[in-house]
Design a protein around this motif. Structure first.
Motif, PDB file in Angstrom:
ATOM      1  N   GLN A  29       7.374   6.254 -12.080  1.00 36.33           N
ATOM      2  CA  GLN A  29       6.411   6.720 -11.074  1.00 36.33           C
ATOM      3  C   GLN A  29       6.619   8.221 -10.895  1.00 36.33           C
ATOM      4  OE1 GLN A  29       3.867   7.866  -8.505  1.00 36.33           O
ATOM      5  NE2 GLN A  29       3.716   5.773  -9.262  1.00 36.33           N
ATOM      6  N   LYS A  30       5.612   9.005 -11.230  1.00 37.69           N
ATOM      7  CA  LYS A  30       5.771  10.469 -11.326  1.00 37.69           C
ATOM      8  C   LYS A  30       5.889  11.152  -9.971  1.00 37.69           C
ATOM      9  CE  LYS A  30       5.581  10.274 -15.726  1.00 37.69           C
ATOM     10  NZ  LYS A  30       6.875  10.357 -16.449  1.00 37.69           N
ATOM     11  N   ASN A  31       5.293  10.602  -8.963  1.00 38.04           N
ATOM     12  CA  ASN A  31       5.296  11.251  -7.651  1.00 38.04           C
ATOM     13  C   ASN A  31       5.530  10.198  -6.569  1.00 38.04           C
ATOM     14  OD1 ASN A  31       5.034  13.116  -5.620  1.00 38.04           O
ATOM     15  ND2 ASN A  31       2.797  13.064  -5.619  1.00 38.04           N
ATOM     16  N   PRO A  32       6.753   9.681  -6.458  1.00 37.36           N
ATOM     17  CA  PRO A  32       6.999   8.535  -5.599  1.00 37.36           C
ATOM     18  C   PRO A  32       7.171   8.840  -4.119  1.00 37.36           C
ATOM     19  CG  PRO A  32       8.987   9.117  -6.764  1.00 37.36           C
ATOM     20  CD  PRO A  32       7.915  10.034  -7.279  1.00 37.36           C
ATOM     21  N   THR A  33       7.336  10.094  -3.745  1.00 39.99           N
ATOM     22  CA  THR A  33       7.523  10.421  -2.334  1.00 39.99           C
ATOM     23  C   THR A  33       6.267  10.041  -1.566  1.00 39.99           C
ATOM     24  OG1 THR A  33       9.078  12.223  -2.765  1.00 39.99           O
ATOM     25  CG2 THR A  33       7.846  12.296  -0.688  1.00 39.99           C
ATOM     26  N   ALA A  34       6.402   9.105  -0.615  1.00 41.32           N
ATOM     27  CA  ALA A  34       5.245   8.595   0.125  1.00 41.32           C
ATOM     28  C   ALA A  34       5.714   7.638   1.194  1.00 41.32           C
ATOM     29  CB  ALA A  34       4.266   7.885  -0.812  1.00 41.32           C
ATOM     30  N   PHE A  35       4.760   7.178   1.988  1.00 45.42           N
ATOM     31  CA  PHE A  35       4.970   6.160   3.016  1.00 45.42           C
ATOM     32  C   PHE A  35       4.449   4.847   2.434  1.00 45.42           C
ATOM     33  CE2 PHE A  35       5.960   4.577   6.976  1.00 45.42           C
ATOM     34  CZ  PHE A  35       4.886   4.196   7.782  1.00 45.42           C
ATOM     35  N   TYR A  36       5.313   3.827   2.375  1.00 41.60           N
ATOM     36  CA  TYR A  36       4.940   2.555   1.769  1.00 41.60           C
ATOM     37  C   TYR A  36       4.795   1.491   2.848  1.00 41.60           C
ATOM     38  CZ  TYR A  36       5.949   4.689  -2.698  1.00 41.60           C
ATOM     39  OH  TYR A  36       5.916   5.513  -3.803  1.00 41.60           O
ATOM     40  N   LEU A  76      -5.028   4.430   2.726  1.00 40.37           N
ATOM     41  CA  LEU A  76      -4.100   3.494   2.109  1.00 40.37           C
ATOM     42  C   LEU A  76      -4.612   3.118   0.724  1.00 40.37           C
ATOM     43  CD1 LEU A  76      -3.814   3.171   5.287  1.00 40.37           C
ATOM     44  CD2 LEU A  76      -2.871   0.918   4.766  1.00 40.37           C
ATOM     45  N   ARG A  77      -3.749   3.249  -0.250  1.00 40.89           N
ATOM     46  CA  ARG A  77      -4.120   2.867  -1.619  1.00 40.89           C
ATOM     47  C   ARG A  77      -3.305   1.650  -2.038  1.00 40.89           C
ATOM     48  NH1 ARG A  77      -3.548   7.966  -5.307  1.00 40.89           N
ATOM     49  NH2 ARG A  77      -1.753   8.398  -3.962  1.00 40.89           N
ATOM     50  N   LEU A  78      -3.997   0.670  -2.599  1.00 38.57           N
ATOM     51  CA  LEU A  78      -3.380  -0.608  -2.916  1.00 38.57           C
ATOM     52  C   LEU A  78      -2.566  -0.518  -4.201  1.00 38.57           C
ATOM     53  CD1 LEU A  78      -3.235  -3.636  -2.133  1.00 38.57           C
ATOM     54  CD2 LEU A  78      -5.261  -3.977  -3.559  1.00 38.57           C
ATOM     55  N   ILE A  79      -1.316  -0.961  -4.131  1.00 36.44           N
ATOM     56  CA  ILE A  79      -0.430  -0.940  -5.294  1.00 36.44           C
ATOM     57  C   ILE A  79      -0.441  -2.302  -5.992  1.00 36.44           C
ATOM     58  CG2 ILE A  79       1.907  -0.490  -6.129  1.00 36.44           C
ATOM     59  CD1 ILE A  79       2.433   1.057  -3.541  1.00 36.44           C
ATOM     60  N   TYR A 102       0.843  -1.186   0.000  1.00 35.03           N
ATOM     61  CA  TYR A 102       0.000   0.000   0.000  1.00 35.03           C
ATOM     62  C   TYR A 102       0.881   1.240   0.000  1.00 35.03           C
ATOM     63  CZ  TYR A 102      -4.018  -2.870   1.328  1.00 35.03           C
ATOM     64  OH  TYR A 102      -5.026  -3.806   1.355  1.00 35.03           O
ATOM     65  N   ARG A 103       0.311   2.301  -0.525  1.00 36.50           N
ATOM     66  CA  ARG A 103       0.949   3.614  -0.480  1.00 36.50           C
ATOM     67  C   ARG A 103       0.062   4.534   0.342  1.00 36.50           C
ATOM     68  NH1 ARG A 103       3.255   7.591  -5.128  1.00 36.50           N
ATOM     69  NH2 ARG A 103       2.714   9.549  -4.078  1.00 36.50           N
ATOM     70  N   GLN A 104       0.699   5.348   1.196  1.00 37.33           N
ATOM     71  CA  GLN A 104      -0.053   6.316   1.984  1.00 37.33           C
ATOM     72  C   GLN A 104       0.600   7.686   1.848  1.00 37.33           C
ATOM     73  OE1 GLN A 104      -0.276   5.726   6.302  1.00 37.33           O
ATOM     74  NE2 GLN A 104      -2.396   6.434   6.253  1.00 37.33           N
TER      75      GLN A 104
END
Lengths: 109, 112
Positions: free
Chosen positions: B82-89, B43-46, B35-37
């Protein structure tokens, strides 16, 4: 498609009771789960309802009504440490789990 | 103790670089998830996998890739696409079809 709706923020005072609602739209239904996440931390599982009714786990209870596509998480005797985000989630037909956007609970003294 | 281990906890990357996040579990679970948050978001499922050598795209798979060569391991590669990869995985595992997911502590990726 699947979607879950829950309020973005809730505020309550220490010792009070708070209810966080969740409505969902799914092509099938595979139970409703609830998770707690403190700032900067990972989500932790709180409860799961597969059938209608109330599930109680200590100060936390979760309710499900499949006919209304609705559930809620009930937190009793609120403590400061309960300040966190709470997510409802439901499963998809292919074994995935979809989350709502979360409800940020602030507990005030 | 059984659990899920993610590494690294913090990662910095320059634009245009691929990066791989590790996820290992010793819970003997068949299902694993990524997931990406983003800040203040859910939480969005990858990607997710229910069995070794098989995985399915989630809602935001573009720019990511995974492999499931072993039951215990489910690494995620964040590609330059991935255009905007900065995130909590967040990585998670479960018994297939169960409502309870077990999460790792997460990996925080920052693209400089």
């Amino acid at each position: 498609g699947q979607s879950l709706e829950q309020p973005s923020e809730v505020t309550a005072v220490e010792g009070a009771i708070v209810q966080i609602n969740c409505t969902y739209q799914t092509s099938g239904f595979y139970g409703l789960s609830w998770y707690q996440q403190h700032d900067g931390g990972a989500p932790t599982f709180l409860s799961y309802n597969a059938l209608d009714g109330l599930e109680e786990t200590g100060r936390f209870s979760s309710f499900l009504s499949r006919s209304d596509s609705y559930g809620y998480l009930l937190l009793q005797e609120l403590q400061m440490k309960d300040s966190a985000s709470y997510f409802c989630a439901t499963g998809g037909s292919q074994g995935n789990l979809i989350f709502g956007k979360g409800t940020k609970l602030s507990v005030k003294p | 103790d059984g659990g899920i281990t993610q590494s690294p906890k913090y990662l910095f990357r320059k634009e245009g670089q691929n990066v791989t996040l590790s996820c290992e579990q010793n819970l003997n679970h068949d299902a694993m998830y990524w997931y990406r948050q983003d800040p203040g978001q859910g939480l969005r499922l990858i990607y997710y996998s229910q069995i070794v050598n098989d995985f399915q795209k989630g809602d935001i798979a573009e720019g990511y890739s995974v492999s499931r060569e072993k039951k215990e391991s489910f690494p995620l590669t964040v590609t330059s696409a991935q255009k905007n990869p900065t995130a909590f995985y967040l990585c998670a595992s479960s018994i297939v079809g169960a409502g309870e997911l077990f999460f790792g502590e997460g990996s925080r990726l920052t693209v400089l």
